[in-house]
Each structure stands twice: as structure tokens, then as C-alpha cells.
Design a protein around this motif. Sequence first.
Motif, mmCIF file in Angstrom:
data_model
loop_
_atom_site.group_PDB
_atom_site.id
_atom_site.type_symbol
_atom_site.label_atom_id
_atom_site.label_comp_id
_atom_site.label_asym_id
_atom_site.label_seq_id
_atom_site.Cartn_x
_atom_site.Cartn_y
_atom_site.Cartn_z
ATOM 1 N N SER A 117 4.775 5.303 -1.156
ATOM 2 C CA SER A 117 4.301 5.022 -2.515
ATOM 3 C C SER A 117 4.960 5.909 -3.559
ATOM 4 N N TYR A 168 4.662 0.962 -0.119
ATOM 5 C CA TYR A 168 5.721 0.375 -0.950
ATOM 6 C C TYR A 168 5.132 -0.587 -1.983
ATOM 7 N N HIS A 171 3.829 1.434 -4.726
ATOM 8 C CA HIS A 171 4.954 1.948 -5.506
ATOM 9 C C HIS A 171 5.477 0.891 -6.480
ATOM 10 N N GLU A 175 5.421 0.940 -10.555
ATOM 11 C CA GLU A 175 6.649 0.788 -11.334
ATOM 12 C C GLU A 175 6.518 -0.335 -12.354
#
Length: 411
Positions: A117, A168, A171, A175
Amino acid sequence: MDKIFRNTPKFTATDWLIDAVIAAGAFGFCCLQLTVAVNLLIPDEFMRRLMGIQAMVPSGLSLLAIALTTLPLVLRRKCPWAVFVWCLVSWGLLQAELNGIALSVAGPLIALFTLASARSRAEAAIACAVMCLVLLFAPAPPEQSRILTQLTVFQNMALALAAAFAGYALHEHQERTRAIEERAIAAERSREAEARRRVEAERVSIAREVHDITAHSLSAVSIQAAAAERLVDRDPAAAKEAIAEVRRTAKGALEEIRAMIGVLRAEEGPAETTPTQGTDRMGDLVSYLEGADIEVTLDETAYDRACVPAFIDVALFGIAREAATNIVRHAGARRATLALSTKREGFAELIVDDDGRGLAAPAAAAGHHGLLGMRERARLLQGTFSAFPSPLGGVRIAVSVPLSQKEETHE
């Protein structure tokens, strides 16, 4: 190298508390699994012995092993790689000593999730691959059945893949959220810049209108007052008429300024204003120039007012009025010509000539408000403005404005 193994966000006391609670929770979960999970999953002691599983009683070594794989999670967001490697290596080395299945992989899984992450996709993939290799080749207890060992390895690898994908996904979500916030901030800044630009454009427009009104009217007042001064002794009647003209001009200018102020102050309802002046008032400019003893020629024969949008017609009149004011105030001319034309397809054109001092006159000096105002009017209409020597000997003002206006864009 430090950027690879460490994150540098500014941590608050709340952040540290959250990570400490997560580390303590992972430690408690692993202790609970160590003492209870096997008995709950396989309650029959004969079956446990048959499968090579022993019910473990927590010892100092087992608690130390759990602590080594979970308590470093306090630093998981500060040093994601270091914590992940520590937890995974600790788990791999202590796995065989504690009878394999009894030692939970919760610590390494949480460390892997945090790394995925916080770091890039490539780093998350590398970490997941490393953990799967460690899980695949970690030594199993010798008494544990082969089937149970394979099931345990498959379960742990599936959990590792799930933790990496979940990290992920978090993450990517963070973003996207950050990108949306940055775009919102940029859009807000753009709106503020556009608002400032519009305010500045309006300020320039107001300044130009005030200049046009006052310069034109005051120059007319000055001419008439000078005429009255010359005639007051030898022709009192003519002097009286000149003074009356001064009064009418001043009154007209005052009404125009009041109308402009009314437009600026009005919030609701129509402001008190007079109709906008267009090229149908070119005769007023002729009278103004003739009142200054300038011979004037006006040519509108090639100008089709019906095909010219009203706002362009008004702008052309404003430019012509400013040009006439400059001729009276600065050129020292005796002759002037005004010509309007739409002969060139798709364009309205204005040409003003005089036989005055030419470009050396003060009106042509850089920064003169009259020339700047005329040029700005033409530019706002996506037209062209030029001032150069006239065939009459003075200055020629040439303006060309497209009749079809495209929307102006601002970078």
C-alpha cells in the motif's frame, strides 16, 4: 538507498497509536491461534496425532517468536521494507522450531499489506514473490503429514497474494484520491486566476470607457471655451452660444458618467442609462471635428450597418471617437477623413486620416492611453489595429474586425 527502505511522512501521535494497537492486536491474535486454533479445528486428539499435529502450550520461546514477527509492526509505515524482511525472516527461521502450523503468518502478512500500500507496484510484486518463495521452501515439522503441509503452504501463499493485492488496491485508491484532490486544487486556483483576470479586464474596460468619455467631452469643452473667450468682446451672441454648447457638452458627459456608475452600482433591476452609441452617431464626430475648425469628410457608402453585429458597431464608433479626440487634442490638423467599410468580405473596417503632425505627435508616444484603448478594443474583438503615416501627411488609424467572432481561449 534510504528512500527505498524508508517512508518519510510526518507522523502524529495518533498515527503511532494506531500502529501500536495494530501490532498489539496481531500479537494477541497469534497467541490465541497458538493455543486455541488447533484444538478448535481438530478437537479429536487421536486425529491430531494421526496427522502429526501437537497441541501446543505457550512457552517463553513461542511467545518470543510471536513477538519477533508482530511487534515490529509498530514501524510498518515508517520502514515498510525493513519491517517486512524482519517479520518474514523471523517467521521462516522459527517455523520449524514451533511445530509449523501453530506459528501464525499474521505478522508477515500485515507487513506485506503495508508495503504494497505504501510502495510502487513493482516493489509490491517483488515482496509478494519473496514471501511466496519463503512459504514454499520453509521447513515443515518432520512429524506433520505431507497433505497437511501442502494445504498449509497453499493457504499461506493464497493469503500472501490476497494481502499484496489488497495493499496494492489501497495504494491505487489513495493515488486516485490524491490526484482528484490535486485536480480540484488546480481547478480552484484556475478559477481564482480566471476571476482575477476578469476583474482586471473589467477594470481596463471601465478605465477605457471613462477615458473615452472624459477625453472627448473635455476636449470639446476646451475648444468651445476658447472660442467663447475669443468672441466675448466682439461677438457676445456667438460667445453666449459657445458657452451654451460648453454647458450641453458637460451635461452630456456627466449623464454618461452617471449612467456608467449606475451600471456598476446596480445589483438588481435596470440601471439608468442611455442607448449605446454606435456608428449611426458618426455625425456627432463630424460636428465635433468641425467645431475645432477641422475640415471633415465622412464616407459610409460602403458600410452595411445591417450586417455588422451591434457590439462591433459600438466598438468601431468608440475607436472613431477616440481617434477624433486625438486629432483635436494632439495632431494640430486642419483636415481629417473618416471611412467605414464592409467591402472586404467578413470584415468591418475603419480608417481615420489626418494631416497633422504625424507619428511624432504626443498622441503617438508609447503608452498613450488613447492609442492603448483603441488597440485594446480591436484586440478584444480579435481584430487588428495599426497606426502609421497617412497619405494626408499626418497619421492613419486602420482597424479591421472580423464579423464572425470565435470564442477566445485563455491558457
